[in-house]
Design a protein around this motif. Structure first.
Motif, PDB file in Angstrom:
ATOM      1  N   TYR A   6       0.764  -1.217   0.043  1.00 11.58           N
ATOM      2  CA  TYR A   6      -0.055   0.044   0.080  1.00 11.58           C
ATOM      3  C   TYR A   6       1.026   1.420  -0.021  1.00 11.58           C
ATOM      4  CZ  TYR A   6      -4.186  -2.770   0.945  1.00 11.58           C
ATOM      5  OH  TYR A   6      -5.111  -3.812   0.778  1.00 11.58           O
ATOM      6  N   LEU A   7       2.193   1.016   0.003  1.00 14.79           N
ATOM      7  CA  LEU A   7       3.079   2.331   0.116  1.00 14.79           C
ATOM      8  C   LEU A   7       3.337   2.627  -1.199  1.00 14.79           C
ATOM      9  CD1 LEU A   7       5.200   0.972   2.956  1.00 14.79           C
ATOM     10  CD2 LEU A   7       3.464   2.599   3.023  1.00 14.79           C
TER      11      LEU A   7
ATOM     12  N   LEU B  73      12.118  -7.283   1.419  1.00 16.49           N
ATOM     13  CA  LEU B  73      12.198  -7.845   2.899  1.00 16.49           C
ATOM     14  C   LEU B  73      11.502  -9.216   2.927  1.00 16.49           C
ATOM     15  CD1 LEU B  73      12.569  -7.720   5.968  1.00 16.49           C
ATOM     16  CD2 LEU B  73      10.551  -6.526   6.027  1.00 16.49           C
ATOM     17  N   ALA B  74      10.358  -9.213   2.028  1.00 13.70           N
ATOM     18  CA  ALA B  74       9.519 -10.505   1.727  1.00 13.70           C
ATOM     19  C   ALA B  74      10.375 -11.648   1.020  1.00 13.70           C
ATOM     20  CB  ALA B  74       8.459 -10.294   0.927  1.00 13.70           C
ATOM     21  N   ILE B  75      11.350 -11.348   0.321  1.00 12.02           N
ATOM     22  CA  ILE B  75      12.021 -12.176  -0.531  1.00 12.02           C
ATOM     23  C   ILE B  75      13.254 -12.705   0.554  1.00 12.02           C
ATOM     24  CG2 ILE B  75      14.028 -12.354  -2.324  1.00 12.02           C
ATOM     25  CD1 ILE B  75      12.468 -10.380  -3.805  1.00 12.02           C
ATOM     26  N   VAL B  76      13.796 -11.815   1.345  1.00 17.56           N
ATOM     27  CA  VAL B  76      14.517 -12.323   2.496  1.00 17.56           C
ATOM     28  C   VAL B  76      13.992 -13.254   3.465  1.00 17.56           C
ATOM     29  CG1 VAL B  76      16.192 -11.780   4.476  1.00 17.56           C
ATOM     30  CG2 VAL B  76      16.205 -10.451   1.939  1.00 17.56           C
ATOM     31  N   VAL B  77      12.920 -12.928   3.916  1.00 14.92           N
ATOM     32  CA  VAL B  77      12.158 -13.809   5.025  1.00 14.92           C
ATOM     33  C   VAL B  77      11.810 -15.034   4.201  1.00 14.92           C
ATOM     34  CG1 VAL B  77      10.133 -13.772   6.316  1.00 14.92           C
ATOM     35  CG2 VAL B  77      11.374 -11.677   6.107  1.00 14.92           C
TER      36      VAL B  77
ATOM     37  N   TYR C  61       3.824  -9.093  -7.405  1.00 15.85           N
ATOM     38  CA  TYR C  61       3.486  -7.924  -6.820  1.00 15.85           C
ATOM     39  C   TYR C  61       4.840  -6.738  -6.914  1.00 15.85           C
ATOM     40  CZ  TYR C  61      -0.651  -9.434  -4.557  1.00 15.85           C
ATOM     41  OH  TYR C  61      -2.120 -10.200  -4.174  1.00 15.85           O
ATOM     42  N   TRP C  62       5.688  -7.114  -7.716  1.00 19.05           N
ATOM     43  CA  TRP C  62       7.018  -6.044  -7.920  1.00 19.05           C
ATOM     44  C   TRP C  62       6.437  -4.936  -8.946  1.00 19.05           C
ATOM     45  CZ3 TRP C  62      11.266  -6.290  -5.439  1.00 19.05           C
ATOM     46  CH2 TRP C  62      12.072  -5.383  -5.872  1.00 19.05           C
TER      47      TRP C  62
ATOM     48  N   ALA D 158       9.100   2.469  -1.642  1.00 15.78           N
ATOM     49  CA  ALA D 158       8.629   1.929  -0.243  1.00 15.78           C
ATOM     50  C   ALA D 158       8.268   0.437  -0.384  1.00 15.78           C
ATOM     51  CB  ALA D 158       7.696   2.629   0.773  1.00 15.78           C
ATOM     52  N   ALA D 159       7.429   0.214  -1.321  1.00 16.52           N
ATOM     53  CA  ALA D 159       6.783  -1.048  -1.781  1.00 16.52           C
ATOM     54  C   ALA D 159       8.022  -1.919  -2.143  1.00 16.52           C
ATOM     55  CB  ALA D 159       5.516  -0.983  -2.793  1.00 16.52           C
TER      56      ALA D 159
END
Length: 362
Positions: A291-292, A303-307, A342-343, A296-297
């Motif tokens: 939503y950013l 971060l999602a890829i790392v997690v 979602y990229w 920022a998205a």
């Protein structure tokens, strides 16, 4: 095609003449280019931005097809043709309500008695789904079939991912890898919300079929649910819960991977609450990231890829594929594929509606 191209040239020439009759020296190059792009859209000729958007979604579809094919290959392992496969299915009933557990137990007994025939059917179905998604003429049929198959397997093969039993954890694949196949099939459905104008306007590939608001809502629900599961007491917050979960993945793994698992388990020993809170915060940041603004998205998606990568390696041991007996690579690769869907797309400054031409000719 020649007639359509000739028709386009005639219309553009007429537009230039119309501009001259109104006292203007000549229609500007920008207006001509806009009319040209709009007529291309009306005639079904894709612009560069539209082709790029279509290619991005197609690449993601092929990635999903590849994972389905891997599932089919794994299903053909000799272990799956024995009674052990049925027993593995039956174990997923534990902790679930009776209305959920009873059909799972019935299915497990059926598989135990007809393991060879039924497993051959299961494996072939998954291969056909993968091949169907990879072949353009059957992509819709295959994606539709994958949704139905995923929902069935989520219940009868994964016990709804332990969501109702209290044992769900994002570290071990909750809410169940197979439900992510269905979600990806919906998001990568080969249609465009809003018609021909959608491809260049969609902010990311997952928004093309459902629209940006619906796609973002699905992302939010998924990642917030993962954050919730990260805080489930029995599965994560107990002092040794994450340690035991990760350490339990070492059995049968290669020495190098078992060493990674042991070191990771030692790192979170007696730190179940702190580790689960940190993980939950990261998952919440990922959830709201779409939503950013685009910059920022991208940070949230990184971060999602790392997690996802850490979960797949440390928590899932690559889906236990290297240990044998795995039916799929678990949730890690699917979450990575979902993240790429979602990229943020590159915007193109090319007009993409026919309204410009229609307004000029009115």
């Amino acid at each position: 095609m020649f007639i359509l191209a000739f028709r386009e040239r005639v219309v553009l020439a007429w537009l230039r003449q119309a501009g001259g009759k109104q006292g203007e020296p000549e229609m500007s190059d920008i207006a001509v280019a806009g009319g040209h792009g709009a007529w291309q859209a009306r005639l079904g000729v894709e612009t560069g931005a539209a082709r790029a958007a279509a290619d991005a979604r197609r690449v993601l579809q092929l990635g999903l097809a590849g994972i389905w094919l891997l599932d089919g290959v794994l299903q053909y392992q000799s272990f799956m043709f024995s009674k052990a496969f049925g027993q593995m299915l039956g174990a997923t009933a534990a902790g679930n309500p009776g209305v959920i557990a009873s059909p799972i137990s019935w299915d497990a007994r059926l598989v135990e008695h007809h393991a060879v025939a039924l497993n051959a059917i299961f494996a072939t179905i998954q291969l056909l789904i993968g091949l169907g998604i990879a072949w353009r003429p059957t992509v819709r049929l295959a994606l539709g079939a994958s949704i139905a198959w995923s929902l069935a397997v989520w219940w009868f093969g994964e016990g709804l991912g332990d969501v109702l039993s209290g044992g769900a954890s994002p570290v071990n694949g909750a809410p169940g890898a197979v439900i992510l196949y269905a979600l990806l099939a919906v998001l990568l459905w080969p249609s465009d919300r809003g018609g021909i104008a959608a491809p260049p306007a969609a902010p990311f590939a997952a928004a093309r079929a459902l629209g940006a608001q619906a796609a973002r809502a699905l992302w939010l629900v998924l990642w917030l649910s993962l954050a919730y599961f990260a805080l489930v007491p029995a599965a994560n917050r107990a002092p040794q819960a994450l340690h035991d979960m990760i350490a339990g993945m070492t059995a049968g793994e290669p020495r190098w991977l078992a060493a990674i698992e042991r070191n990771a388990a030692a790192l979170v020993a007696h730190q179940g609450l702190a580790a689960s809170v940190v993980l939950a915060i990261a998952l919440i940041l990922i959830a709201v990231g779409v939503y950013l603004p685009a910059s920022a998205a991208r940070g949230a998606l990184i971060l999602a890829i790392v997690v996802c990568s850490v979960i797949w390696v440390v928590g899932e041991a690559f889906g236990a594929i290297l240990a044998g007996g795995a039916t799929d690579p678990n949730s890690g690769p699917l979450l990575l594929l979902l993240t790429l869907a979602y990229w943020p797309a590159r915007t193109a400054a090319v007009p993409h509606t026919a309204a410009a031409v229609e307004g000029t000719t009115a």
